[in-house]
Scaffold this active site. Structure first.
Site, short mmCIF file in Angstrom:
data_model
loop_
_atom_site.label_atom_id
_atom_site.label_comp_id
_atom_site.label_asym_id
_atom_site.label_seq_id
_atom_site.Cartn_x
_atom_site.Cartn_y
_atom_site.Cartn_z
N ALA A 1 0.86 -1.19 0.00
CA ALA A 1 0.00 0.00 0.00
C ALA A 1 0.89 1.23 0.00
O ALA A 1 1.92 1.26 0.68
CB ALA A 1 -0.89 0.00 1.24
N TRP A 2 0.51 2.23 -0.82
CA TRP A 2 1.18 3.53 -0.75
C TRP A 2 0.28 4.58 -1.36
O TRP A 2 -0.64 4.27 -2.12
CB TRP A 2 2.60 3.51 -1.34
N ASN A 3 0.55 5.83 -1.00
CA ASN A 3 -0.30 6.95 -1.41
C ASN A 3 0.56 8.03 -2.05
O ASN A 3 1.77 8.06 -1.85
CB ASN A 3 -1.00 7.58 -0.20
N ASP B 1 7.82 27.54 9.03
CA ASP B 1 7.98 28.69 8.12
C ASP B 1 9.47 29.00 7.98
O ASP B 1 10.14 29.35 8.97
CB ASP B 1 7.31 29.95 8.69
N HIS C 1 10.00 32.30 3.07
CA HIS C 1 8.53 32.36 2.94
C HIS C 1 8.08 33.81 2.77
O HIS C 1 7.08 34.07 2.10
CB HIS C 1 7.90 31.73 4.18
N HIS D 1 5.75 37.23 10.78
CA HIS D 1 6.33 36.84 9.48
C HIS D 1 7.35 37.89 9.02
O HIS D 1 8.50 37.57 8.71
CB HIS D 1 5.23 36.69 8.43
#
Ligand code: 23J
Ligand code: MN
Length: 263
Positions: free
Chosen positions: A64-66, A79, A83, A212
């Site tokens: 299984a993998w996504n 951050d 950014h 920020h």
């Protein structure tokens, strides 16, 4: 203590549970709350998507993998200085160029949970930080500072987490002066339990989005949507918060954790 001896002691304390590893991370998935920006100003980050490649079936019989569709600034995340426009020119300011040692450091936890419960727009001030330092000791260079608001209790519902109405988002955060004070202390970075490192009302502050604008201008980092800060002491824990090494990455979901001495 000699470093190799200290590491040996750390290993045995981790094994015995004398030092606990506390998970500071929210589950990342399609229901992860994401920031909503004013549509006249910006495009939003897309919802997180998890797509199956195979699930022990005809597309991969034994495995299984996504694959993921994922904004860099989704869920519990880091951050990087690039950014923000104020930090865009730092050669060591992207997820693939920040020195790895910066992802591990002491963490100071400023408890604002009562204030945030009483006032969703609560702003952390310099006086509040100084009062915290008078009680717990001075914040040192290279340390993280995180604002505990217990906002993770709202993370099951995007509406509650973003807490927006016709006057905009109402979530706690720092004043510009508090951020300047922490930069003067030469901290590693600033972390929050809300959708971003800034308060909901930070777009109207001077400068806009001070956590920020100012932190990243000083080549410092941010952490958002941290969980379980109520399980950390005010000081003495070690935070581990490492972004994926995304090429020219501006940030990344993280598995944030803390090493904490058991009481
Ligand atoms: C883009 C624009 C404004 C903000 C943000 C992103 C974040 O909070 C973030 O995740 O970095 S305030
Ligand atoms: Mn971010």
């Amino acid at each position: 203590m000699e470093a190799s001896k200290l590491l040996g002691e750390l290993a045995s304390q981790l094994a015995s549970g004398g030092i606990e590893v506390v998970d500071l991370t929210a589950v990342l998935g399609p229901d992860t709350p994401l920031i909503k920006l004013p549509p006249d100003l910006a495009v939003d980050t897309p919802k997180v998507e998890i797509h199956t490649i195979s699930h022990y079936d005809k597309n991969g019989p034994w495995w299984a993998w996504n694959w993921l569709k994922l904004g860099e600034h989704s869920g519990t995340h880091f951050d990087a200085p690039i950014h923000w426009i104020s930090g865009k020119d730092y050669a060591d300011g992207a997820t693939d160029t920040i020195p790895v040692k910066r992802f591990v450091g002491p963490v100071n936890v400023i408890d604002c949970s009562k204030e945030a419960a009483a006032d969703a727009d609560f702003l952390l001030t310099v006086d509040h930080i100084k009062a915290w330092e008078a009680k717990h000791g001075a914040i040192n260079p290279g340390e993280w500072v995180v604002m505990r608001t217990d906002w993770d209790r709202r993370s099951g519902s995007e509406a509650e987490f973003l807490n927006a109405n016709e006057t905009g988002p109402h979530t706690p955060g720092p004043t510009a002066e508090a951020i300047i004070y922490l930069i003067e202390k030469d901290v590693a970075g600033w972390g929050s339990q809300t959708i971003g490192t800034d308060a909901g009302a930070a777009g109207g502050m001077q400068p806009p989005f001070p956590a920020h604008t100012l932190m990243h201008k000083a080549n410092k980092y941010g952490l958002a949507s941290l969980c379980n800060l109520d399980r950390l002491p005010p000081r003495g824990a070690i935070l581990i918060a490492a972004p994926l090494k995304i090429e020219h990455g501006t940030g990344s979901p993280i598995r944030a954790m803390a090493l904490v001495a058991r009481k």
